[in-house]
Design a protein around this motif. Structure first.
Motif, PDB file in Angstrom:
ATOM      1  N   LEU A  77      -7.089  11.543   5.331  1.00 41.98           N
ATOM      2  CA  LEU A  77      -6.462  11.315   4.108  1.00 41.98           C
ATOM      3  C   LEU A  77      -5.012  10.744   3.761  1.00 41.98           C
ATOM      4  CD1 LEU A  77      -8.466  14.189   2.198  1.00 41.98           C
ATOM      5  CD2 LEU A  77      -9.276  11.710   1.948  1.00 41.98           C
ATOM      6  N   LEU A  78      -4.255  11.546   4.436  1.00 42.41           N
ATOM      7  CA  LEU A  78      -2.935  11.302   4.477  1.00 42.41           C
ATOM      8  C   LEU A  78      -2.789   9.714   5.070  1.00 42.41           C
ATOM      9  CD1 LEU A  78       0.030  11.987   3.801  1.00 42.41           C
ATOM     10  CD2 LEU A  78       0.055  12.843   6.497  1.00 42.41           C
ATOM     11  N   HIS A  79      -3.198   9.170   6.332  1.00 39.76           N
ATOM     12  CA  HIS A  79      -3.193   8.072   6.801  1.00 39.76           C
ATOM     13  C   HIS A  79      -3.639   6.918   5.863  1.00 39.76           C
ATOM     14  CE1 HIS A  79      -3.331   4.837   9.628  1.00 39.76           C
ATOM     15  NE2 HIS A  79      -4.681   4.392   9.294  1.00 39.76           N
ATOM     16  N   ASP A  80      -4.841   7.292   4.914  1.00 39.33           N
ATOM     17  CA  ASP A  80      -5.590   6.262   3.882  1.00 39.33           C
ATOM     18  C   ASP A  80      -4.533   6.259   2.988  1.00 39.33           C
ATOM     19  OD1 ASP A  80      -7.526   4.689   2.789  1.00 39.33           O
ATOM     20  OD2 ASP A  80      -8.044   6.566   1.616  1.00 39.33           O
ATOM     21  N   ALA A  81      -3.911   7.255   2.566  1.00 45.76           N
ATOM     22  CA  ALA A  81      -2.840   7.271   1.355  1.00 45.76           C
ATOM     23  C   ALA A  81      -1.633   6.440   1.625  1.00 45.76           C
ATOM     24  CB  ALA A  81      -2.380   8.533   0.951  1.00 45.76           C
ATOM     25  N   CYS A  83      -1.224   4.124   4.277  1.00 45.02           N
ATOM     26  CA  CYS A  83      -1.452   2.810   4.764  1.00 45.02           C
ATOM     27  C   CYS A  83      -2.064   1.932   3.784  1.00 45.02           C
ATOM     28  CB  CYS A  83      -2.263   2.881   6.178  1.00 45.02           C
ATOM     29  SG  CYS A  83      -1.409   4.030   7.414  1.00 45.02           S
ATOM     30  N   HIS A  84      -2.801   2.660   3.127  1.00 45.87           N
ATOM     31  CA  HIS A  84      -3.890   1.670   1.983  1.00 45.87           C
ATOM     32  C   HIS A  84      -3.513   2.323   0.664  1.00 45.87           C
ATOM     33  CE1 HIS A  84      -5.472   0.120   5.693  1.00 45.87           C
ATOM     34  NE2 HIS A  84      -5.861   1.291   6.012  1.00 45.87           N
ATOM     35  N   PRO A  85      -2.411   2.032  -0.011  1.00 41.98           N
ATOM     36  CA  PRO A  85      -2.158   2.593  -1.325  1.00 41.98           C
ATOM     37  C   PRO A  85      -2.959   1.800  -2.249  1.00 41.98           C
ATOM     38  CG  PRO A  85      -0.339   1.094  -0.553  1.00 41.98           C
ATOM     39  CD  PRO A  85      -1.014   1.247   0.642  1.00 41.98           C
ATOM     40  N   ARG A  86      -3.106   2.437  -3.197  1.00 41.41           N
ATOM     41  CA  ARG A  86      -4.375   1.692  -4.450  1.00 41.41           C
ATOM     42  C   ARG A  86      -3.629   1.121  -5.447  1.00 41.41           C
ATOM     43  NH1 ARG A  86      -7.374   7.134  -5.283  1.00 41.41           N
ATOM     44  NH2 ARG A  86      -8.650   7.305  -3.289  1.00 41.41           N
ATOM     45  N   PRO A  87      -3.624  -0.117  -5.819  1.00 44.07           N
ATOM     46  CA  PRO A  87      -3.395  -0.936  -7.053  1.00 44.07           C
ATOM     47  C   PRO A  87      -2.832   0.051  -8.266  1.00 44.07           C
ATOM     48  CG  PRO A  87      -5.388  -1.965  -6.137  1.00 44.07           C
ATOM     49  CD  PRO A  87      -5.235  -0.593  -5.698  1.00 44.07           C
ATOM     50  N   GLY A  88      -1.739  -0.062  -8.867  1.00 43.77           N
ATOM     51  CA  GLY A  88      -1.337   0.674 -10.053  1.00 43.77           C
ATOM     52  C   GLY A  88      -0.572   1.800  -9.691  1.00 43.77           C
ATOM     53  N   ARG A  89      -0.567   2.121  -8.290  1.00 39.57           N
ATOM     54  CA  ARG A  89       0.534   3.294  -8.121  1.00 39.57           C
ATOM     55  C   ARG A  89       1.995   2.800  -7.635  1.00 39.57           C
ATOM     56  NH1 ARG A  89      -2.819   7.799  -4.409  1.00 39.57           N
ATOM     57  NH2 ARG A  89      -3.674   8.801  -6.257  1.00 39.57           N
ATOM     58  N   ARG A  90       2.680   3.505  -7.575  1.00 41.22           N
ATOM     59  CA  ARG A  90       4.179   2.952  -7.174  1.00 41.22           C
ATOM     60  C   ARG A  90       4.041   2.861  -5.641  1.00 41.22           C
ATOM     61  NH1 ARG A  90       8.760   7.283  -7.430  1.00 41.22           N
ATOM     62  NH2 ARG A  90       7.029   8.479  -7.412  1.00 41.22           N
TER      63      ARG A  90
END
Length: 93
Positions: A77-81, A83-90
């Motif tokens: 989950l940390l790696h996903d957060a 390396c692959h940030p979601r649109p709309g997030r800083r």
């Protein structure tokens, strides 16, 4: 081993000792078949002690594997957060 596992093993040992003593008394004063029956039944609590030890080992292994799975899930989950940030997030592109 937890305290109730140890208490259960102590009860098994006491039961086995009592049955062994009964075997001796029956061999001295009673029929041979009864002494053999008590002798055979005194081995059952010893088998239960071995089984209790195996259960404790299996519980420890299950806890270890559960902790390992939690660690890998949290790492993923940390790696996903990161390396692959979601649109709309800083920090998202």
């Amino acid at each position: 081993m937890r305290w109730h596992d140890r208490a259960l093993c102590c009860l098994y040992i006491l039961t086995s000792l009592w049955l062994t003593w009964t075997t001796v008394l029956e061999a001295l004063n009673g029929p041979l078949w009864a002494a053999l029956a008590y002798g055979a039944s005194s081995l059952v609590p010893l088998a239960a002690i071995v089984e209790q030890g195996e259960l404790v080992d299996l519980r420890q292994a299950a806890r270890w594997y559960a902790a390992r799975a939690r660690h890998h899930r949290d790492t993923a989950l940390l790696h996903d957060a990161l390396c692959h940030p979601r649109p709309g997030r800083r920090g998202a592109r």
